[in-house]
Design an enzyme around this catalytic site. Structure first.
Site, short mmCIF file in Angstrom:
data_model
loop_
_atom_site.label_atom_id
_atom_site.label_comp_id
_atom_site.label_asym_id
_atom_site.label_seq_id
_atom_site.Cartn_x
_atom_site.Cartn_y
_atom_site.Cartn_z
N LYS A 72 23.15 67.99 54.68
CA LYS A 72 22.27 68.17 53.84
C LYS A 72 22.40 69.49 52.99
O LYS A 72 21.94 70.08 52.22
CB LYS A 72 20.80 67.88 54.29
CG LYS A 72 20.43 66.43 54.24
CD LYS A 72 18.96 66.38 54.42
CE LYS A 72 18.67 64.63 54.75
NZ LYS A 72 17.29 64.50 54.73
N ASP A 108 13.40 64.01 49.28
CA ASP A 108 12.74 63.76 50.61
C ASP A 108 11.20 64.16 50.33
O ASP A 108 10.15 63.41 50.71
CB ASP A 108 13.39 64.39 51.69
CG ASP A 108 14.60 63.87 52.05
OD1 ASP A 108 14.90 62.63 51.99
OD2 ASP A 108 15.53 64.59 52.58
N GLY A 252 5.23 56.76 57.57
CA GLY A 252 6.37 57.24 57.07
C GLY A 252 7.18 56.35 56.26
O GLY A 252 8.30 56.54 55.63
#
Ligand code: ATR
Length: 286
Positions: A72, A108, A252
């Protein structure tokens, strides 16, 4: 699904290792639902091959790709452009390819924020947020929440120096809104009194040690919305215990769903069929 053919737009997932990812099934269901000739495929890439793979992909019929651990941060040097929020976070999980140009985004943190909004109707603007953990996920969420206008952010981590470092970065890059907190119960209790949104970003409570809890639920008051980014199990001990006290809770799965939904929109320009994607996630996470 139509058979893959020469015109099929490809979307990849670059990471290493990739075995457990839910993204291929979730994204392919979304393409199928909207009748789009796209196909999402996982591509395991070792760090030393990342540049070569990205170069190859950019010359093929790819609309873009997702990037996961451990690439990432390293992906950034291969991109032509980076979105402002991804630049602030310093990590990219989604890349679009348009006319051979690669642009990086980070969905994210924004996926987390959207999941919170969809499930509770609450936006982070002007809220007091308390984040437990200071790893990669915390970083994306904390910087996004600051960027989207949270009033205050308290960061608390087992390794205190990591929380201090991240808090300093948020104050410098976004605005003065963040403090780091020690694990001292008295200090935490005081700060948690005014907390609107609590987020656990640590792995404490994740399967198979799902009897663990990352903090004493007595420290959280019943008006606080309690979020856990863990989705296996769907209800961690933290969510169960705080739920019993009357707190609204968010697991989540929504973050996983909406980071994917936002990436889908970036690649296709279309709103993702989130309820169909959610069904797939529920089946896979059983
Ligand atoms: P991710 O990408 O999921 O955020 P990570 O970067 O490895 O993963 O971060 C894991 C987070 O969980 C860290 O904040 C870590 O605390 P440390 O920085 O002290 O390592 C936290 N964490 C993991 N196991 C923990 C435990 N048993 N108790 C408390 N915190 C824990």
């Amino acid at each position: 699904m139509n058979a893959i053919n020469v015109n099929t737009k490809l979307v990849g997932l670059l990471g290493n290792p990739l075995g457990h990812s839910f993204s291929p099934a979730m994204q392919n269901r979304a393409f199928e639902k909207l009748g789009l000739d796209y196909y999402y495929l996982p591509i395991e890439v070792a760090g030393e091959n990342l540049g070569d793979v990205v170069k190859g992909i950019s010359r093929m019929n790819f609309a873009g790709f997702n990037v996961t651990i451990p690439h990432k941060i390293n992906i950034i040097k291969y991109l032509d452009e980076i979105d402002e929020l991804a630049e602030i976070i310093g990590a990219v999980n989604t890349v679009t390819i348009k006319d051979g140009r690669l642009k990086g985004y980070n969905t994210d943190g924004s996926g987390f924020v959207r999941s919170l909004e969809e499930e509770t109707g609450i936006t982070v603007q002007d809220q007091n947020v308390f984040i437990l953990g200071s790893g990669g996920a915390s970083r994306s969420i904390a910087l996004t929440v600051a960027y989207k206008g949270a009033r205050t952010i308290c960061l608390c981590n087992r390794t205190v120096s990591k929380a201090q470092e991240l808090a300093g970065e948020i104050n410098a890059k976004v605005r003065e809104c963040c403090i780091s907190v020690t694990l001292d119960k008295g200090e935490m209790k005081e700060l948690l009194k005014d907390c609107d949104i609590f987020i656990n970003t640590t792995s404490v409570g994740m399967h198979p040690k799902d009897e663990e809890i990352p903090l004493d639920p007595e420290l959280i008051n019943e008006k606080t919305i309690v979020c856990d980014i863990i989705y296996n199990p769907l209800k961690t001990k933290l969510l169960k215990e705080t739920g019993k006290k009357g707190c609204k809770t968010v697991n989540g799965l929504g973050m996983l769903l909406f980071q994917g939904a936002e990436a889908f929109k970036l690649w296709t320009g279309k709103d993702a069929p989130v309820s169909d994607m959610e069904v797939i996630l529920h089946v896979l996470s059983r």
